[in-house]
Design a protein around this motif. Structure first.
Motif, PDB file in Angstrom:
ATOM      1  N   TYR A 179       0.779  -1.215   0.048  1.00  0.00           N
ATOM      2  CA  TYR A 179      -0.016  -0.135  -0.011  1.00  0.00           C
ATOM      3  C   TYR A 179       0.848   1.378  -0.026  1.00  0.00           C
ATOM      4  N   LEU A 180       2.183   1.105   0.626  1.00  0.00           N
ATOM      5  CA  LEU A 180       3.027   2.345   0.535  1.00  0.00           C
ATOM      6  C   LEU A 180       3.615   2.542  -0.720  1.00  0.00           C
ATOM      7  N   LYS A 181       3.436   3.309  -1.781  1.00  0.00           N
ATOM      8  CA  LYS A 181       4.352   3.620  -2.909  1.00  0.00           C
ATOM      9  C   LYS A 181       5.607   4.066  -2.506  1.00  0.00           C
ATOM     10  N   ARG A 182       5.741   5.361  -2.054  1.00  0.00           N
ATOM     11  CA  ARG A 182       6.975   6.215  -1.739  1.00  0.00           C
ATOM     12  C   ARG A 182       6.729   7.307  -0.961  1.00  0.00           C
ATOM     13  N   VAL A 183       7.776   7.762  -0.156  1.00  0.00           N
ATOM     14  CA  VAL A 183       7.989   8.797   0.642  1.00  0.00           C
ATOM     15  C   VAL A 183       8.821   9.756   0.048  1.00  0.00           C
ATOM     16  N   GLU A 184       8.589  11.129   0.227  1.00  0.00           N
ATOM     17  CA  GLU A 184       9.409  12.135   0.220  1.00  0.00           C
ATOM     18  C   GLU A 184       9.477  12.907   1.110  1.00  0.00           C
ATOM     19  N   ILE A 185      10.800  13.170   1.594  1.00  0.00           N
ATOM     20  CA  ILE A 185      10.960  14.170   2.707  1.00  0.00           C
ATOM     21  C   ILE A 185      11.777  15.330   2.125  1.00  0.00           C
ATOM     22  N   GLU A 214       0.652   6.669  -1.736  1.00  0.00           N
ATOM     23  CA  GLU A 214       0.262   5.366  -1.692  1.00  0.00           C
ATOM     24  C   GLU A 214       0.032   4.401  -2.984  1.00  0.00           C
ATOM     25  N   GLN A 215      -0.184   3.364  -2.915  1.00  0.00           N
ATOM     26  CA  GLN A 215      -0.289   2.589  -4.208  1.00  0.00           C
ATOM     27  C   GLN A 215      -1.756   2.774  -4.684  1.00  0.00           C
ATOM     28  N   SER A 216      -2.746   3.106  -3.991  1.00  0.00           N
ATOM     29  CA  SER A 216      -3.917   3.481  -4.364  1.00  0.00           C
ATOM     30  C   SER A 216      -4.345   4.585  -5.290  1.00  0.00           C
ATOM     31  N   GLY A 217      -3.052   5.452  -5.090  1.00  0.00           N
ATOM     32  CA  GLY A 217      -3.242   6.743  -5.745  1.00  0.00           C
ATOM     33  C   GLY A 217      -3.417   7.905  -4.986  1.00  0.00           C
ATOM     34  N   ASP A 218      -3.705   7.638  -3.730  1.00  0.00           N
ATOM     35  CA  ASP A 218      -3.963   8.603  -2.713  1.00  0.00           C
ATOM     36  C   ASP A 218      -2.543   9.108  -2.032  1.00  0.00           C
ATOM     37  N   SER A 219      -2.776  10.441  -1.762  1.00  0.00           N
ATOM     38  CA  SER A 219      -1.600  10.954  -1.238  1.00  0.00           C
ATOM     39  C   SER A 219      -1.793  11.843   0.112  1.00  0.00           C
ATOM     40  N   SER A 220      -0.601  11.915   0.961  1.00  0.00           N
ATOM     41  CA  SER A 220      -0.811  13.091   1.974  1.00  0.00           C
ATOM     42  C   SER A 220       0.262  13.947   1.767  1.00  0.00           C
TER      43      SER A 220
END
Lengths: 767, 192
Positions: B157-163, B177-183
């Motif tokens: 479910y977690l695609k990538r994180v950018e700090i 997220e893999q679903s296309g959602d993002s925060s």
């Protein structure tokens, strides 16, 4: 000469015929279920015991194999458990492997998801919908991993109720993605084997697959503990097999050496083995002919039982070993054979298929052995065999005892004392704990108990039983009962319970859920009012509306639609078909107020069952059955003897020592701290067979007015061989073999002594 | 012979340049810097983008990292407080009287996710690299650290994180997220 050749030819053909039957490759059975009673309801056991047996034989719980990994840090244990689980998943041996991945297979999830509005109650008013949507929005904002498709179809999260009910009652806590014991020292896996628990060969393959996979995958230092009914079944067989194979080897060697020593003739030794050999072949062939299969345990114990036929040729030799001797001893031999056969009939009618095979094996075996002794041995024998002179002092000793007049009251006295001792023991006489008979060492049983406790899967102690011919009515009753138990749980009367209603509502309840579903228009209206002010996309929940519409035409789920699923397995251990009806079990945990629970039970027509107590009652039932059969057998034997011996005095002389010996053995066993089981009873049957032979031959020689030293010599050799074989068995650490060995050794020794003392009175009376 | 010497010569010439730039800005250097940075409690704004939503949802609150204890305190549009200390995650909800306590090691994916915040704020490169593949971009004034989960269970479910950050430290976490959602969580001013 011609006649001798003809006899040898007939025997040869007979053996060939038996061999032909055996060589067709009958299935050697290893299914322990055959040593459980046949149809319990036929056997007159109560309904409850019948259900218990049914459960014992093949319930889903009997297929459960528990694995515990320990001895390493938790991360290593978790990794090993995951690797082991995936390696085992690649084998065909397991239906389900629980403990690592998120347990419920997708197909099953899909089925339960599709029926969620039938399986669960749900509300669709505006307020409920609004609260649900707000909750989903919050979850979304917090980044909770949600399945978008599922959320659109099930915004009120009704499906979570189904899963939660399942998870709440499945297994231990998770740690590092794996089941762990509370102390985090044991990673746990639970397997459902594909084969039933008592199908030993596939179970053995499954257990070997586990060990193999473990060796390949485990991190160093990790230890594996396997437990569960299938393992115990396989281990029991292995232990009994290994134990009896070794013993058989040593016992055969010992008997052969003893006979060789007594007769100083290899030919005599071979001839003595011939009736036994013929008996084994014939017994096996008879079982295959009648049952179409042969049970491994029936074969092993059957051979033990017909071991007494070694005595037949010894008696023949003591009378000269020729044709004339055979004719002379035949009436006595025949009578001994007949009485033993009648005794073994108790096994045939015992209601256990395995014991029935054993009985048939023994009866055909001794009949054939007697016939071989009567006709074949004289035909084969060239010379007479004498006991070696070095045995004379022993024979004189027995002769001396038989002449001691003041010993004649020994038998009646011992009979009274022994019966007194046995009566005083009352119910304590009997072993009622099933696992005491298990060949599995107590330490391993304790290990199993501990492992189960780590799984939170202790053996159910107390449960409620509901029965009905109608499944639907049963499920409705169970629902009423469950509702009351829920209240009791809230009120602190008990800690927890598990009920079929948790996994499958009745049709009535499912239809009630279905009928309460709103129509699309009002649902649509409620939904749009509920989502006002919430930022969900327009038309997002159309799949929800469609699903509700589709659910209106769904048919309720029945137990058959859950076959093979995890839910089905759980349900199957609580809801079972029995005969033409059904029964439901509600397991209870942590009862604080037994009176209140018993009242709830009786109010809803359920029976309150204490499993350990029921198991004991079951054992007691089959013991009573066995005693009944043995009693009838004993009376029949007395009748046959009375007719054959034509006189009450001779009857007493033959029978009194044997029955006294049996009473004495029973008394001695209880004084030694043994509790009696079915195996002791079967052994006492063997003592009766052997003892009656002794009595009959001693009576025969005394009746003929002889000095009896040759008969006594034969009896001495007979009892020495028997004591050797069963003395070895008594040394076995396996409870079953030990029980048989000790009983027969004590029995045969006391029979011999008592027969000698009883002979005395009669000799005087004869003179 | 000269042909072979060519690249070698070039390499020799370039080497000082490479090592020079490495000294200026490396992942190790960045993490060391973060480890040394003070972490005052800061305001945050987190916006959640989802295909399920007509418009993103925005959360406001404060993020604190004190003595190894990470506290995310959501104030708007609802109250909810997450505190992580060691293996313990404490969840305090406005509609629940009792706080909920969770052991992170019981939920490996959650542990991996929390690592993003904890390890980056702590400057713990080793832990970060154990759970994620890292790629650093930009320079010391304007850097982006991309994280991709190593664990397949997390990657579901977690695609990538950018700090993203500046010399002053971390300024933004972007979670895809893999679903296309993002925060997108933006760190704001420090609370005195």
């Amino acid at each position: 000469m011609k006649q001798r050749l003809a006899i040898i030819l007939v025997w040869g053909l007979f053996i060939l015929g038996c061999a032909a039957i055996l060589l067709q490759g009958p299935k050697i059975q290893s299914d322990l279920g055959q040593f459980l009673p046949g149809d319990a309801s036929d056997a007159g056991a109560g309904a409850v015991t019948g259900l218990l047996l049914d459960t014992l034989r093949d319930s889903p719980a009997s297929r459960v194999i528990l694995l515990g990994l320990s001895g390493a840090p938790d991360q290593q244990l978790a990794d090993s458990a995951k690797q082991l689980a995936s390696a085992l998943g690649a084998t065909p041996h397991f239906q389900h492997i629980l403990g690592t991945d998120n347990t419920m297979p997708e197909s099953e999830q899909a089925l339960l998801f599709r029926h969620r509005y039938l399986l669960n109650p749900a509300q669709f008013d505006e307020l409920t919908l609004k609260q649900a949507l707000q909750q989903r929005l919050k979850e979304l904002a917090l980044g909770t991993p949600l399945d978008h498709h599922q959320l659109r179809r099930d915004p009120t999260a009704v499906h979570r109720q189904t899963l939660q009910r399942f998870i709440d009652h499945t297994g231990p806590q998770r740690h590092l993605g794996v089941w762990f014991s509370a102390d985090r020292k044991h990673a746990l896996l639970l397997l459902h084997s594909t084969a039933p628990a008592f199908a030993l060969d596939p179970q053995q393959a499954a257990i070997e697959a586990i060990r193999h996979a473990f060796e390949k995958t485990a991190a160093p230092g990790v230890e594996l503990l396997i437990s569960g009914p299938p393992l115990f079944a396989v281990e029991s067989r292995k232990r009994i097999r290994e134990g009896s194979q070794q013993l058989t080897l040593w016992a055969s060697l010992g008997v052969a050496l003893l006979i060789l020593f007594a007769y100083r003739s290899p030919t005599a030794t071979l001839l003595i083995a011939l009736p036994l050999f013929s008996g084994i072949v014939a017994g096996a062939a008879a079982v295959v002919l009648l049952f179409d299969q042969l049970h491994g345990i029936a074969l092993a114990f059957g051979i033990t039982l017909i071991g007494l036929t070694v005595d037949y040729p010894i008696h023949l030799f003591s009378h000269g070993g020729n044709q004339r001797a055979a004719v002379r001893i035949w009436p006595t031999l025949r009578l001994g054979m007949l009485t033993s056969a009648v005794g073994f009939c108790a096994l045939v009618f015992s209601g256990f298929q395995g014991l029935a095979q054993m009985g048939l094996f023994a009866i055909s075996g001794i009949v054939v052995a007697a016939v071989v002794t009567r006709w074949l041995l004289p035909a084969l024998q060239a010379t007479e065999y004498q006991l070696h002179p070095s045995l004379t002092p022993l024979i004189n000793l027995t002769l001396g005892i038989s002449r001691q007049q003041n010993l004649r009251w020994l038998a009646p006295l011992l009979l009274v004392v022994s019966l007194g001792v046995v009566t005083l023991q009352g119910e304590n006489l009997w072993e009622t704990r099933l696992n005491r008979l298990s060949p599995i060492p107590a330490a391993q049983l304790e290990q199993d108990r501990q492992l189960r406790a780590r799984f939170n899967a202790a053996e159910p102690g107390q449960l409620l039983l509901l029965q009905s011919h109608n499944l639907e009515r049963l499920l409705q009753q169970t629902e009423t009962l469950s509702a009351q138990l829920e209240q009791a749980q809230v009120g602190g009367l008990l800690d927890n319970f598990d009920s079929p209603s948790r996994y499958l509502p009745s049709h009535q309840r499912q239809l009630r859920h279905r009928d309460a579903l709103p129509d699309s228009t009002s649902l649509q209206a409620n939904l749009s009012r509920a989502s006002e002010g919430l930022s969900f996309r327009e038309g997002l929940f159309q799949p929800f509306i469609d699903d509700i519409a589709a659910a209106k035409s769904l048919q309720p789920l029945g137990p058959e639609s859950l076959d093979g699923t995890l839910t089905g397995i759980r349900l199957g251990s609580l809801l079972r078909r029995h005969g033409d009806g059904w029964y439901a079990l509600v397991t209870l945990g942590g009862i604080h107020n037994p009176t209140a629970i018993a009242r709830i039970a009786s109010d809803s027509g359920a029976r309150y069952i204490d499993i350990p107590q029921q198991a004991s009652q079951l054992v007691a039932h089959y013991r009573d059955e066995a005693l009944h059969l043995i009693g009838i057998g004993g009376l029949l034997i007395l009748l046959i003897l009375a007719v054959a011996l034509r006189g009450i005095i001779r009857l007493v002389r033959v029978a009194l020592p044997v029955f006294t010996a049996i009473a004495l053995t029973t008394a001695l066993l209880t004084l030694l701290g043994e509790s009696l089981s079915l195996f002791h009873l079967a052994s006492l049957l063997l003592v009766m067979g052997i003892g009656l032979d002794y009595g009959l031959f001693f009576d025969h020689c005394q009746n003929a007015g002889g000095g009896c030293s040759r008969t006594l010599g034969a009896l001495l050799i007979c009892s020495l061989t028997t004591l050797l074989v069963f003395g070895l068995l008594a040394l076995s650490p396996l409870p079953v073999l030990h029980a048989i060995g000790l009983t027969v050794s004590l029995g045969v020794f006391s029979t011999l002594l008592l027969t000698l003392t009883a002979g005395n009175t009669k000799t005087r009376a004869m003179m | 012979m000269p042909k072979r010497l060519g690249p070698l010569l070039l390499l020799c010439l370039l080497l000082p340049a490479i090592s020079l730039s490495a000294e200026v800005f490396t992942l190790e250097g960045l993490m060391q810097g973060l480890a040394a940075t003070e972490h005052p409690t800061r305001h945050f704004t987190e916006s959640r983008h989802s295909e399920l939503l007509a418009a993103p949802i925005t959360l406001h609150g404060t993020l604190a990292f004190v003595d190894g204890r990470l506290i995310k305190d959501i104030r708007q549009p609802f109250n909810e407080r997450f505190s992580v200390e060691g293996d313990r995650l404490l969840i305090e909800r406005e509609d629940e009287a009792e706080p909920r306590q969770i052991r992170l090691s019981d939920y490996p994916p959650l542990f991996t996710f929390v690592t993003v915040f904890r390890a980056s704020l702590e400057g713990d490169l080793k832990t970060l690299q154990r759970h994620y593949q890292t790629a650093l971009g930009g320079d010391a004034n304007q850097w982006q650290l991309e994280l991709r989960p190593r664990d397949a269970e997390v990657a579901v479910y977690l695609k990538r994180v950018e700090i993203a950050g500046t010399q002053d430290g971390i300024s933004r976490f972007t979670i895809e997220e893999q679903s296309g959602d993002s925060s997108i969580l933006e760190l704001g001013e420090a609370i005195p």
